[in-house]
Design a protein around this motif. Structure first.
Motif, short mmCIF file in Angstrom:
data_model
loop_
_atom_site.label_atom_id
_atom_site.label_comp_id
_atom_site.label_asym_id
_atom_site.label_seq_id
_atom_site.Cartn_x
_atom_site.Cartn_y
_atom_site.Cartn_z
N UNK A 77 32.35 -3.08 10.29
CA UNK A 77 31.66 -4.30 10.71
C UNK A 77 30.53 -4.63 9.74
N UNK A 78 30.44 -5.88 9.31
CA UNK A 78 29.40 -6.27 8.35
C UNK A 78 27.98 -5.93 8.80
N UNK A 79 27.68 -6.07 10.08
CA UNK A 79 26.33 -5.77 10.56
C UNK A 79 25.94 -4.33 10.26
N UNK A 80 26.88 -3.41 10.42
CA UNK A 80 26.61 -2.00 10.11
C UNK A 80 26.37 -1.84 8.61
N UNK A 81 27.17 -2.49 7.79
CA UNK A 81 27.02 -2.43 6.33
C UNK A 81 25.66 -2.99 5.92
N UNK A 82 25.27 -4.12 6.50
CA UNK A 82 23.98 -4.73 6.16
C UNK A 82 22.82 -3.79 6.53
N UNK A 83 22.91 -3.17 7.69
CA UNK A 83 21.86 -2.24 8.12
C UNK A 83 21.78 -1.04 7.18
N UNK A 84 22.92 -0.47 6.82
CA UNK A 84 22.94 0.68 5.92
C UNK A 84 22.42 0.29 4.54
N UNK A 85 22.82 -0.88 4.04
CA UNK A 85 22.34 -1.35 2.74
C UNK A 85 20.82 -1.57 2.77
N UNK A 86 20.30 -2.06 3.88
CA UNK A 86 18.84 -2.26 4.01
C UNK A 86 18.10 -0.93 3.98
N UNK A 87 18.63 0.07 4.66
CA UNK A 87 18.01 1.40 4.65
C UNK A 87 18.03 1.97 3.23
N UNK A 88 19.18 1.87 2.57
CA UNK A 88 19.31 2.39 1.22
C UNK A 88 18.38 1.64 0.25
N UNK A 89 18.24 0.34 0.42
CA UNK A 89 17.34 -0.45 -0.40
C UNK A 89 15.90 -0.03 -0.21
N UNK A 90 15.51 0.23 1.04
CA UNK A 90 14.14 0.64 1.31
C UNK A 90 13.85 2.02 0.72
N UNK A 91 14.81 2.93 0.82
CA UNK A 91 14.62 4.27 0.22
C UNK A 91 14.45 4.12 -1.29
N UNK A 92 15.25 3.27 -1.91
CA UNK A 92 15.15 3.03 -3.35
C UNK A 92 13.76 2.51 -3.71
N UNK A 93 13.30 1.49 -3.02
CA UNK A 93 11.98 0.93 -3.29
C UNK A 93 10.85 1.89 -3.01
N UNK A 94 11.01 2.71 -1.99
CA UNK A 94 9.96 3.65 -1.60
C UNK A 94 9.69 4.71 -2.66
N UNK A 95 10.71 5.02 -3.44
CA UNK A 95 10.49 5.98 -4.54
C UNK A 95 9.46 5.47 -5.52
N UNK A 96 9.36 4.16 -5.67
CA UNK A 96 8.36 3.55 -6.54
C UNK A 96 7.05 3.33 -5.79
N UNK A 97 7.13 2.95 -4.53
CA UNK A 97 5.95 2.56 -3.77
C UNK A 97 5.02 3.71 -3.42
N UNK A 98 5.55 4.83 -3.03
CA UNK A 98 4.74 5.92 -2.51
C UNK A 98 3.58 6.33 -3.43
N UNK A 99 3.81 6.55 -4.73
CA UNK A 99 2.68 6.93 -5.58
C UNK A 99 1.55 5.90 -5.61
N UNK A 100 1.89 4.62 -5.63
CA UNK A 100 0.84 3.61 -5.65
C UNK A 100 0.09 3.56 -4.33
N UNK A 101 0.78 3.81 -3.22
CA UNK A 101 0.11 3.84 -1.92
C UNK A 101 -0.86 5.00 -1.82
N UNK A 102 -0.47 6.16 -2.33
CA UNK A 102 -1.35 7.33 -2.32
C UNK A 102 -2.63 7.01 -3.12
N UNK A 103 -2.46 6.45 -4.32
CA UNK A 103 -3.62 6.12 -5.14
C UNK A 103 -4.47 5.04 -4.47
#
Length: 141
Positions: A77-103
């Motif tokens: 079902x597309x809704x499941x795919x969209x949710x999984x893609x959103x989670x994966x996208x957030x994990x990808x972005x978080x790898x960049x975001x976390x160091x700047x948030x700590x600083x």
């Protein structure tokens, strides 16, 4: 053009909400007058360096993951795919975001006087892991 719009929106939201975030951090650190005007935008450059690429990485990778998953799993079902893609996208972005948030948080709290000192201090004290303090908790949010 969608990525440029995401970057512009992220900049506007950072500048609008940064003083609120600074006050919240000061209150959590119990630092006297949390509502003082001085230093309300201290660390905003580091936040922009973290948040703007985070938004672009998150939304850009979401589209890539979504298309890949839809192609790979056409019967899901597309809704499941969209949710999984959103989670994966957030994990990808978080790898960049976390160091700047700590600083950013350490600058807001007054632990370091500048971005350069924050990078140096965190690296000296904790190495690369110091920049990823709270990464798992951030993902859980």
């Amino acid at each position: 053009s969608h990525l440029a719009a995401a970057a512009a929106a992220r900049c506007i939201s950072i500048f609008g909400m940064y003083p609120v975030d600074t006050i919240k951090t000061r209150m959590q650190m119990k630092q006297g007058d949390a509502f003082r005007m001085a230093g309300l935008y201290k660390g905003v450059t580091g936040s922009l360096v973290g948040q703007v690429p985070y938004g672009v990485l998150t939304f850009g990778s979401y589209e890539i993951y979504k298309q890949y998953l839809l192609d790979r799993f056409p019967d899901v079902k597309p809704a499941f795919v969209y949710a999984l893609a959103a989670i994966m996208g957030d994990v990808t972005g978080s790898g960049w975001l976390c160091p700047s948030e700590v600083m950013k948080q350490q600058l807001q709290a007054g632990i370091y006087p500048s971005m350069k000192e924050a990078v140096k201090g965190i690296w000296t004290k904790s190495g690369i892991g110091g920049f990823y303090q709270g990464f798992t908790g951030g993902l859980a949010r």
